[in-house]
Motif scaffolding. Sequence first.
Motif, mmCIF file in Angstrom:
data_model
loop_
_atom_site.group_PDB
_atom_site.id
_atom_site.type_symbol
_atom_site.label_atom_id
_atom_site.label_comp_id
_atom_site.label_asym_id
_atom_site.label_seq_id
_atom_site.Cartn_x
_atom_site.Cartn_y
_atom_site.Cartn_z
ATOM 1 N N LYS A 46 0.834 -1.212 0.000
ATOM 2 C CA LYS A 46 0.000 0.000 0.000
ATOM 3 C C LYS A 46 0.864 1.255 0.000
ATOM 4 C CE LYS A 46 -4.047 -1.843 2.388
ATOM 5 N NZ LYS A 46 -4.894 -1.745 3.587
ATOM 6 N N GLU A 47 1.892 1.273 0.826
ATOM 7 C CA GLU A 47 2.764 2.444 0.912
ATOM 8 C C GLU A 47 3.605 2.612 -0.356
ATOM 9 O OE1 GLU A 47 4.567 5.915 2.132
ATOM 10 O OE2 GLU A 47 2.728 4.960 2.845
ATOM 11 N N ILE A 48 4.074 1.516 -0.913
ATOM 12 C CA ILE A 48 4.827 1.584 -2.173
ATOM 13 C C ILE A 48 3.948 2.190 -3.266
ATOM 14 C CG2 ILE A 48 5.774 0.148 -4.037
ATOM 15 C CD1 ILE A 48 6.857 -1.709 -1.775
ATOM 16 N N CYS A 49 2.716 1.723 -3.363
ATOM 17 C CA CYS A 49 1.793 2.255 -4.371
ATOM 18 C C CYS A 49 1.488 3.730 -4.119
ATOM 19 C CB CYS A 49 0.506 1.433 -4.405
ATOM 20 S SG CYS A 49 0.714 -0.207 -5.135
ATOM 21 N N ARG A 50 1.299 4.104 -2.862
ATOM 22 C CA ARG A 50 1.033 5.508 -2.538
ATOM 23 C C ARG A 50 2.192 6.381 -3.002
ATOM 24 N NH1 ARG A 50 2.267 9.476 0.360
ATOM 25 N NH2 ARG A 50 3.881 8.417 1.552
ATOM 26 N N GLN A 51 3.422 5.949 -2.707
ATOM 27 C CA GLN A 51 4.594 6.721 -3.116
ATOM 28 C C GLN A 51 4.753 6.780 -4.628
ATOM 29 O OE1 GLN A 51 8.235 5.717 -1.059
ATOM 30 N NE2 GLN A 51 7.274 5.922 0.949
ATOM 31 N N ALA A 52 4.234 5.778 -5.319
ATOM 32 C CA ALA A 52 4.322 5.745 -6.781
ATOM 33 C C ALA A 52 3.219 6.571 -7.442
ATOM 34 C CB ALA A 52 4.243 4.300 -7.273
ATOM 35 N N GLY A 53 2.315 7.137 -6.641
ATOM 36 C CA GLY A 53 1.273 7.987 -7.202
ATOM 37 C C GLY A 53 -0.063 7.305 -7.422
ATOM 38 N N VAL A 54 -0.263 6.128 -6.820
ATOM 39 C CA VAL A 54 -1.564 5.471 -6.892
ATOM 40 C C VAL A 54 -2.477 6.150 -5.877
ATOM 41 C CG1 VAL A 54 -2.840 3.314 -6.516
ATOM 42 C CG2 VAL A 54 -0.608 3.270 -7.670
ATOM 43 N N GLU A 55 -3.581 6.700 -6.360
ATOM 44 C CA GLU A 55 -4.488 7.438 -5.484
ATOM 45 C C GLU A 55 -5.701 6.628 -5.055
ATOM 46 O OE1 GLU A 55 -5.185 10.981 -7.773
ATOM 47 O OE2 GLU A 55 -3.167 11.737 -7.398
ATOM 48 N N GLU A 56 -6.004 5.551 -5.790
ATOM 49 C CA GLU A 56 -7.160 4.724 -5.439
ATOM 50 C C GLU A 56 -6.798 3.814 -4.264
ATOM 51 O OE1 GLU A 56 -7.759 1.433 -8.495
ATOM 52 O OE2 GLU A 56 -6.236 2.672 -9.455
ATOM 53 N N PRO A 57 -7.810 3.286 -3.571
ATOM 54 C CA PRO A 57 -7.531 2.385 -2.444
ATOM 55 C C PRO A 57 -6.794 1.114 -2.910
ATOM 56 C CG PRO A 57 -9.830 3.074 -2.441
ATOM 57 C CD PRO A 57 -9.233 3.538 -3.733
ATOM 58 N N VAL A 58 -5.784 0.724 -2.156
ATOM 59 C CA VAL A 58 -5.020 -0.496 -2.431
ATOM 60 C C VAL A 58 -5.414 -1.505 -1.373
ATOM 61 C CG1 VAL A 58 -2.706 -1.502 -2.497
ATOM 62 C CG2 VAL A 58 -3.115 0.762 -3.496
ATOM 63 N N SER A 59 -5.821 -2.692 -1.814
ATOM 64 C CA SER A 59 -6.226 -3.735 -0.866
ATOM 65 C C SER A 59 -5.741 -5.083 -1.359
ATOM 66 C CB SER A 59 -7.750 -3.748 -0.702
ATOM 67 O OG SER A 59 -8.361 -4.049 -1.938
ATOM 68 N N SER A 60 -5.712 -6.039 -0.457
ATOM 69 C CA SER A 60 -5.237 -7.370 -0.818
ATOM 70 C C SER A 60 -6.216 -8.051 -1.766
ATOM 71 C CB SER A 60 -5.076 -8.232 0.438
ATOM 72 O OG SER A 60 -4.649 -9.521 0.061
ATOM 73 N N PRO A 61 -5.691 -8.589 -2.873
ATOM 74 C CA PRO A 61 -6.549 -9.305 -3.819
ATOM 75 C C PRO A 61 -6.693 -10.788 -3.470
ATOM 76 C CG PRO A 61 -4.382 -9.045 -4.743
ATOM 77 C CD PRO A 61 -4.353 -8.379 -3.387
ATOM 78 N N THR A 62 -6.890 -11.090 -2.194
ATOM 79 C CA THR A 62 -6.907 -12.469 -1.721
ATOM 80 C C THR A 62 -7.878 -13.348 -2.502
ATOM 81 O OG1 THR A 62 -6.294 -11.730 0.480
ATOM 82 C CG2 THR A 62 -7.206 -13.938 0.303
ATOM 83 N N TYR A 63 -9.062 -12.852 -2.794
ATOM 84 C CA TYR A 63 -10.042 -13.673 -3.504
ATOM 85 C C TYR A 63 -10.037 -13.429 -5.005
ATOM 86 C CZ TYR A 63 -11.506 -14.919 1.123
ATOM 87 O OH TYR A 63 -11.499 -15.389 2.411
ATOM 88 N N ALA A 64 -9.702 -12.221 -5.424
ATOM 89 C CA ALA A 64 -9.673 -11.895 -6.853
ATOM 90 C C ALA A 64 -8.369 -12.358 -7.501
ATOM 91 C CB ALA A 64 -9.832 -10.389 -7.038
ATOM 92 N N GLU A 68 -5.614 -4.336 -10.124
ATOM 93 C CA GLU A 68 -4.867 -3.442 -11.002
ATOM 94 C C GLU A 68 -5.024 -2.011 -10.507
ATOM 95 O OE1 GLU A 68 -5.057 -1.853 -15.607
ATOM 96 O OE2 GLU A 68 -5.722 -3.897 -15.177
ATOM 97 N N TYR A 69 -3.903 -1.301 -10.438
ATOM 98 C CA TYR A 69 -3.918 0.095 -10.017
ATOM 99 C C TYR A 69 -3.174 0.920 -11.059
ATOM 100 C CZ TYR A 69 -4.283 -2.563 -5.631
ATOM 101 O OH TYR A 69 -4.625 -3.470 -4.665
ATOM 102 N N ALA A 70 -3.591 2.154 -11.228
ATOM 103 C CA ALA A 70 -2.894 3.081 -12.119
ATOM 104 C C ALA A 70 -2.401 4.260 -11.291
ATOM 105 C CB ALA A 70 -3.822 3.563 -13.221
ATOM 106 N N SER A 71 -1.175 4.678 -11.572
ATOM 107 C CA SER A 71 -0.636 5.831 -10.853
ATOM 108 C C SER A 71 -1.034 7.109 -11.582
ATOM 109 C CB SER A 71 0.894 5.740 -10.761
ATOM 110 O OG SER A 71 1.482 6.095 -11.995
ATOM 111 N N ASN A 72 -0.852 8.231 -10.905
ATOM 112 C CA ASN A 72 -1.150 9.508 -11.533
ATOM 113 C C ASN A 72 -0.092 9.879 -12.575
ATOM 114 O OD1 ASN A 72 0.994 10.253 -9.861
ATOM 115 N ND2 ASN A 72 -0.302 11.397 -8.439
ATOM 116 N N ARG A 73 0.914 9.017 -12.750
ATOM 117 C CA ARG A 73 1.946 9.205 -13.775
ATOM 118 C C ARG A 73 1.733 8.252 -14.953
ATOM 119 N NH1 ARG A 73 5.202 9.960 -8.784
ATOM 120 N NH2 ARG A 73 5.470 7.727 -8.603
#
Length: 142
Positions: A46-64, A68-73
């Motif tokens: 979650k913190e790595i994604c936040r620092q990379a510019g991901v603004e959407e919620p990051v959660s564990s994909p345990t069941y899925a 996929e997340y996209a950064s603001n870059r």
Amino acid sequence: MNEKVVEIPALAQLPVAAAAVWDFAKDENILLFEGEMAAGKTTLIKEICRQAGVEEPVSSPTYALVNEYASNRGEVFYHFDFYRINDPREALDMGATEYFYSGNKCLIEWPSLVQDLLPEHFVTVTIAKGAGEARTITLKKY
């Protein structure tokens, strides 16, 4: 093989650990997160994604199995959690190798369950719990 160890005494230093992972991994796209249950794999991701510019919620994909997340870059991140698979064929069936070789960042929890499907080059991020919130994070480049 290149190696680095990062010690954090408390979760408040998680941003420091995430920055160290980014700096160490540099151009590697495959990051394998290892550690016992509740070691903090998802929290670090979650913190790595936040620092990379991901603004959407990051959660564990345990069941899925994959989120996929996209950064603001404009970068794309695939976050995998293979804890619940029983056979590597399940990962093949969901197209894991296409993700792994896509050229996008792949952040993979429980990678040992798909070991034979992984690319040749990757970074391992091994998290070991210490006293209280302390964590030792060992980074290795293969």
